[in-house]
Design an enzyme around this catalytic site. Sequence first.
Site, PDB file in Angstrom:
ATOM      1  N   GLU A 148       0.823  -1.208   0.000  1.00  0.00           N
ATOM      2  CA  GLU A 148       0.000   0.000   0.000  1.00  0.00           C
ATOM      3  C   GLU A 148       0.861   1.264   0.000  1.00  0.00           C
ATOM      4  O   GLU A 148       0.562   2.229  -0.707  1.00  0.00           O
ATOM      5  CB  GLU A 148      -0.932   0.000   1.215  1.00  0.00           C
ATOM      6  CG  GLU A 148      -2.115  -0.943   1.102  1.00  0.00           C
ATOM      7  CD  GLU A 148      -3.180  -0.450   0.136  1.00  0.00           C
ATOM      8  OE1 GLU A 148      -3.098   0.707  -0.322  1.00  0.00           O
ATOM      9  OE2 GLU A 148      -4.097  -1.233  -0.170  1.00  0.00           O
ATOM     10  N   GLU A 151       2.338   1.591  -3.527  1.00  0.00           N
ATOM     11  CA  GLU A 151       1.331   1.932  -4.529  1.00  0.00           C
ATOM     12  C   GLU A 151       0.830   3.362  -4.367  1.00  0.00           C
ATOM     13  O   GLU A 151       0.665   4.085  -5.354  1.00  0.00           O
ATOM     14  CB  GLU A 151       0.149   0.963  -4.434  1.00  0.00           C
ATOM     15  CG  GLU A 151       0.443  -0.446  -4.903  1.00  0.00           C
ATOM     16  CD  GLU A 151      -0.739  -1.381  -4.728  1.00  0.00           C
ATOM     17  OE1 GLU A 151      -0.655  -2.536  -5.186  1.00  0.00           O
ATOM     18  OE2 GLU A 151      -1.756  -0.965  -4.119  1.00  0.00           O
ATOM     19  N   GLU A 152       0.576   3.774  -3.124  1.00  0.00           N
ATOM     20  CA  GLU A 152      -0.040   5.081  -2.900  1.00  0.00           C
ATOM     21  C   GLU A 152       0.960   6.229  -2.957  1.00  0.00           C
ATOM     22  O   GLU A 152       0.608   7.332  -3.380  1.00  0.00           O
ATOM     23  CB  GLU A 152      -0.760   5.097  -1.547  1.00  0.00           C
ATOM     24  CG  GLU A 152      -2.009   4.225  -1.504  1.00  0.00           C
ATOM     25  CD  GLU A 152      -2.837   4.486  -0.260  1.00  0.00           C
ATOM     26  OE1 GLU A 152      -2.384   5.245   0.626  1.00  0.00           O
ATOM     27  OE2 GLU A 152      -3.946   3.923  -0.177  1.00  0.00           O
TER      28      GLU A 152
END
Length: 240
Positions: A148, A151-152
């Site tokens: 996460e 990705e973010e």
Amino acid sequence: AAALISGHEDAYDGFICDEQSVPAAPGEFGVALDASLAVWQQKGYRGIWLKMPAAKAHVIGHAVDRGFEFHHAEKEYVMLTRWLPSSENKLPPNASHQVGMGAFVMNERREVLVVQERSGPLRGQGVWKMPTGLVQQGEDISEAAEREVLEETGIRARFDAVLAMRQAHGFAFGKSDMFFVVALKMEAGPQARELCMQEDELVGVRWMGLEEYLAVPFTAARPLFQKIHAAILAYVNGTY
């Protein structure tokens, strides 16, 4: 004699049907299921697991008419069950929880990695928060946190510790929720530390001073986050 639905016994005196042996024609399916139920009851089976692929969804009603209940569904199938004895149904229920995580990442300047969400309950409120997300099937919490964050935000970091956990109920479609706050340490090298926002998920990503992060009004006023902040401070100060 009618063809029977094949399958195998499980470890709990139940029977798991082979989805390939389930007839696709409604009439043929009903006849096969009636004959199979008679045999299963004669053999003393308790729980019957009937997996219906999407291609055979049109015959599910015939199983429901014969006492089968919906257990769970995935993209490719629906699982139906029936408890044959007259006693209390002992089959395990569907999964009761979803699992989420929040990732605490701090750089050497004591700045915390924070994001603003494009969608969700905090959309449009200007709230800066740690990256969060759901743990995928077959994924460890540590792997979910690393994924996460990358990705973010584009930041490459590795799992270091679990800082906090909370359980709550009545979330998505009535399921309970388990949420883990984990600490990650950034990898070395400039490429691993370059911010790159996931634009379809976020409207902002930045580094925020630790003291400013702990004072964000949305979280600072809530008892749950006060406990999380205490765990974060203990981790940062080496007393966790």
